[in-house]
Design a protein around this motif. Structure first.
Motif, PDB file in Angstrom:
ATOM      1  N   ARG A  22       0.833  -1.205   0.000  1.00 41.18           N
ATOM      2  CA  ARG A  22       0.000   0.000   0.000  1.00 41.18           C
ATOM      3  C   ARG A  22       0.864   1.251   0.000  1.00 41.18           C
ATOM      4  N   MET A  23       1.911   1.249   0.813  1.00 38.79           N
ATOM      5  CA  MET A  23       2.778   2.427   0.891  1.00 38.79           C
ATOM      6  C   MET A  23       3.570   2.612  -0.400  1.00 38.79           C
ATOM      7  N   VAL A  24       4.009   1.512  -0.979  1.00 40.25           N
ATOM      8  CA  VAL A  24       4.716   1.594  -2.265  1.00 40.25           C
ATOM      9  C   VAL A  24       3.767   2.123  -3.332  1.00 40.25           C
ATOM     10  N   PHE A  25       2.548   1.628  -3.338  1.00 41.28           N
ATOM     11  CA  PHE A  25       1.559   2.071  -4.318  1.00 41.28           C
ATOM     12  C   PHE A  25       1.212   3.549  -4.117  1.00 41.28           C
ATOM     13  N   LYS A  26       1.125   3.984  -2.871  1.00 42.06           N
ATOM     14  CA  LYS A  26       0.862   5.404  -2.589  1.00 42.06           C
ATOM     15  C   LYS A  26       1.956   6.267  -3.217  1.00 42.06           C
ATOM     16  N   GLY A  27       3.199   5.836  -3.081  1.00 40.92           N
ATOM     17  CA  GLY A  27       4.298   6.550  -3.735  1.00 40.92           C
ATOM     18  C   GLY A  27       4.138   6.563  -5.242  1.00 40.92           C
ATOM     19  N   ASN A  28       3.694   5.451  -5.805  1.00 41.42           N
ATOM     20  CA  ASN A  28       3.482   5.387  -7.253  1.00 41.42           C
ATOM     21  C   ASN A  28       2.368   6.325  -7.704  1.00 41.42           C
ATOM     22  N   VAL A  29       1.333   6.463  -6.884  1.00 38.67           N
ATOM     23  CA  VAL A  29       0.241   7.400  -7.201  1.00 38.67           C
ATOM     24  C   VAL A  29       0.789   8.826  -7.228  1.00 38.67           C
ATOM     25  N   PHE A  30       1.594   9.183  -6.230  1.00 41.80           N
ATOM     26  CA  PHE A  30       2.156  10.531  -6.179  1.00 41.80           C
ATOM     27  C   PHE A  30       3.106  10.778  -7.345  1.00 41.80           C
ATOM     28  N   VAL A  31       3.922   9.789  -7.684  1.00 46.75           N
ATOM     29  CA  VAL A  31       4.829   9.928  -8.833  1.00 46.75           C
ATOM     30  C   VAL A  31       4.013  10.068 -10.115  1.00 46.75           C
ATOM     31  N   THR A  32       2.931   9.322 -10.236  1.00 48.54           N
ATOM     32  CA  THR A  32       2.078   9.417 -11.429  1.00 48.54           C
ATOM     33  C   THR A  32       1.523  10.825 -11.583  1.00 48.54           C
ATOM     34  N   CYS A  33       1.043  11.403 -10.496  1.00 52.44           N
ATOM     35  CA  CYS A  33       0.525  12.778 -10.558  1.00 52.44           C
ATOM     36  C   CYS A  33       1.624  13.745 -10.957  1.00 52.44           C
ATOM     37  N   TRP A  34       2.804  13.569 -10.391  1.00 50.46           N
ATOM     38  CA  TRP A  34       3.907  14.465 -10.704  1.00 50.46           C
ATOM     39  C   TRP A  34       4.300  14.367 -12.180  1.00 50.46           C
ATOM     40  N   ILE A  35       4.377  13.144 -12.706  1.00 49.58           N
ATOM     41  CA  ILE A  35       4.755  12.964 -14.107  1.00 49.58           C
ATOM     42  C   ILE A  35       3.657  13.499 -15.026  1.00 49.58           C
ATOM     43  N   LEU A  36       2.392  13.322 -14.656  1.00 52.14           N
ATOM     44  CA  LEU A  36       1.309  13.907 -15.464  1.00 52.14           C
ATOM     45  C   LEU A  36       1.439  15.432 -15.494  1.00 52.14           C
ATOM     46  N   TRP A  37       1.722  16.043 -14.353  1.00 46.80           N
ATOM     47  CA  TRP A  37       1.881  17.500 -14.288  1.00 46.80           C
ATOM     48  C   TRP A  37       3.113  17.936 -15.096  1.00 46.80           C
ATOM     49  N   LYS A  38       4.195  17.192 -14.961  1.00 45.21           N
ATOM     50  CA  LYS A  38       5.420  17.508 -15.685  1.00 45.21           C
ATOM     51  C   LYS A  38       5.198  17.402 -17.205  1.00 45.21           C
ATOM     52  N   THR A  39       4.462  16.380 -17.624  1.00 42.89           N
ATOM     53  CA  THR A  39       4.153  16.214 -19.052  1.00 42.89           C
ATOM     54  C   THR A  39       3.253  17.342 -19.532  1.00 42.89           C
ATOM     55  N   ARG A  40       2.296  17.717 -18.722  1.00 40.39           N
ATOM     56  CA  ARG A  40       1.420  18.844 -19.062  1.00 40.39           C
ATOM     57  C   ARG A  40       2.245  20.109 -19.257  1.00 40.39           C
ATOM     58  N   ASN A  41       3.187  20.360 -18.345  1.00 37.73           N
ATOM     59  CA  ASN A  41       4.033  21.546 -18.468  1.00 37.73           C
ATOM     60  C   ASN A  41       4.900  21.490 -19.724  1.00 37.73           C
ATOM     61  N   ASP A  42       5.424  20.322 -20.039  1.00 34.93           N
ATOM     62  CA  ASP A  42       6.228  20.166 -21.255  1.00 34.93           C
ATOM     63  C   ASP A  42       5.381  20.457 -22.493  1.00 34.93           C
ATOM     64  N   ASN A  43       4.141  19.993 -22.483  1.00 30.90           N
ATOM     65  CA  ASN A  43       3.245  20.253 -23.618  1.00 30.90           C
ATOM     66  C   ASN A  43       2.914  21.734 -23.740  1.00 30.90           C
ATOM     67  N   VAL A  44       2.657  22.384 -22.614  1.00 28.87           N
ATOM     68  CA  VAL A  44       2.239  23.789 -22.617  1.00 28.87           C
ATOM     69  C   VAL A  44       3.406  24.718 -22.951  1.00 28.87           C
ATOM     70  N   PHE A  45       4.564  24.489 -22.332  1.00 29.74           N
ATOM     71  CA  PHE A  45       5.658  25.447 -22.446  1.00 29.74           C
ATOM     72  C   PHE A  45       6.711  25.088 -23.496  1.00 29.74           C
ATOM     73  N   ASN A  46       6.781  23.828 -23.884  1.00 31.74           N
ATOM     74  CA  ASN A  46       7.810  23.414 -24.844  1.00 31.74           C
ATOM     75  C   ASN A  46       7.232  22.739 -26.079  1.00 31.74           C
ATOM     76  N   ASN A  47       5.919  22.856 -26.270  1.00 26.63           N
ATOM     77  CA  ASN A  47       5.241  22.223 -27.399  1.00 26.63           C
ATOM     78  C   ASN A  47       5.545  20.731 -27.479  1.00 26.63           C
ATOM     79  N   GLY A  48       5.606  20.080 -26.325  1.00 25.67           N
ATOM     80  CA  GLY A  48       5.872  18.641 -26.284  1.00 25.67           C
ATOM     81  C   GLY A  48       4.699  17.846 -26.810  1.00 25.67           C
ATOM     82  N   LYS A  49       4.928  16.586 -27.032  1.00 26.02           N
ATOM     83  CA  LYS A  49       3.886  15.669 -27.504  1.00 26.02           C
ATOM     84  C   LYS A  49       3.557  14.680 -26.390  1.00 26.02           C
ATOM     85  N   THR A  50       2.290  14.382 -26.227  1.00 24.14           N
ATOM     86  CA  THR A  50       1.846  13.462 -25.198  1.00 24.14           C
ATOM     87  C   THR A  50       1.882  12.036 -25.715  1.00 24.14           C
TER      88      THR A  50
END
Length: 150
Positions: free
Chosen positions: A85-113
């Motif tokens: 459960r604790m490992v999975f909780k960390g994975n949930v937080f990392v998933t949110c962070w990577i989604l936000w990071k990808t969103r920022n890359d798309n918005v500010f650097n014209n990245g592709k999803t």
């Protein structure tokens, strides 16, 4: 995640409410709906595909989030023992962070999803996080990729 929980993430709609003009209000991942934290993490089709793949990788029950606060409870309903459960909780937080990071890359650097790249990044970052925090046992990449943490 602290800012997500307090609804203080600078999404496009939140910035508009604060009189910051970002141009388009559309989601930085899917470009289909207005960008809010709930949309970005819970209902965006890109995020839903990522959550599905993370759930399959972690061998959890299907992951459903209706509100941002559900992200903080996912580890309790995924059907794991206490340690996983604790490992999975960390994975949930990392998933949110990577989604936000990808969103920022798309918005500010014209990245592709690419959901495949997002999931690869989640696995890699969470593997590093787990190896650093888990001092007594060393896990291999192969075991991590099959979510064999015990």
């Amino acid at each position: 995640m602290w800012r997500v929980g307090l609804d203080r993430l600078p999404t496009r709609l939140a910035l508009k409410i604060r009189n910051c003009n970002m141009g388009s209000l559309m989601c930085g991942l899917c470009n289909d709906e207005e960008e809010t934290a709930e949309h970005l993490f819970c209902s965006c089709w890109v995020a839903l595909e990522v959550w599905h793949q993370v759930g399959v990788w972690c061998k959890s029950t299907p992951l459903f989030m209706f509100e941002v606060k559900d992200l903080f409870k996912l580890h309790n309903v995924a059907g794991f023992c206490k340690e996983k459960r604790m490992v999975f909780k960390g994975n949930v937080f990392v998933t949110c962070w990577i989604l936000w990071k990808t969103r920022n890359d798309n918005v500010f650097n014209n990245g592709k999803t690419s959901t495949e790249k997002i999931v690869q990044d989640i696995k890699a970052i969470s593997f590093l996080w787990y190896r650093i925090r888990k001092k007594k046992d060393v896990i291999t990449w192969d075991k991590w990729c099959s979510f064999d943490t015990m």
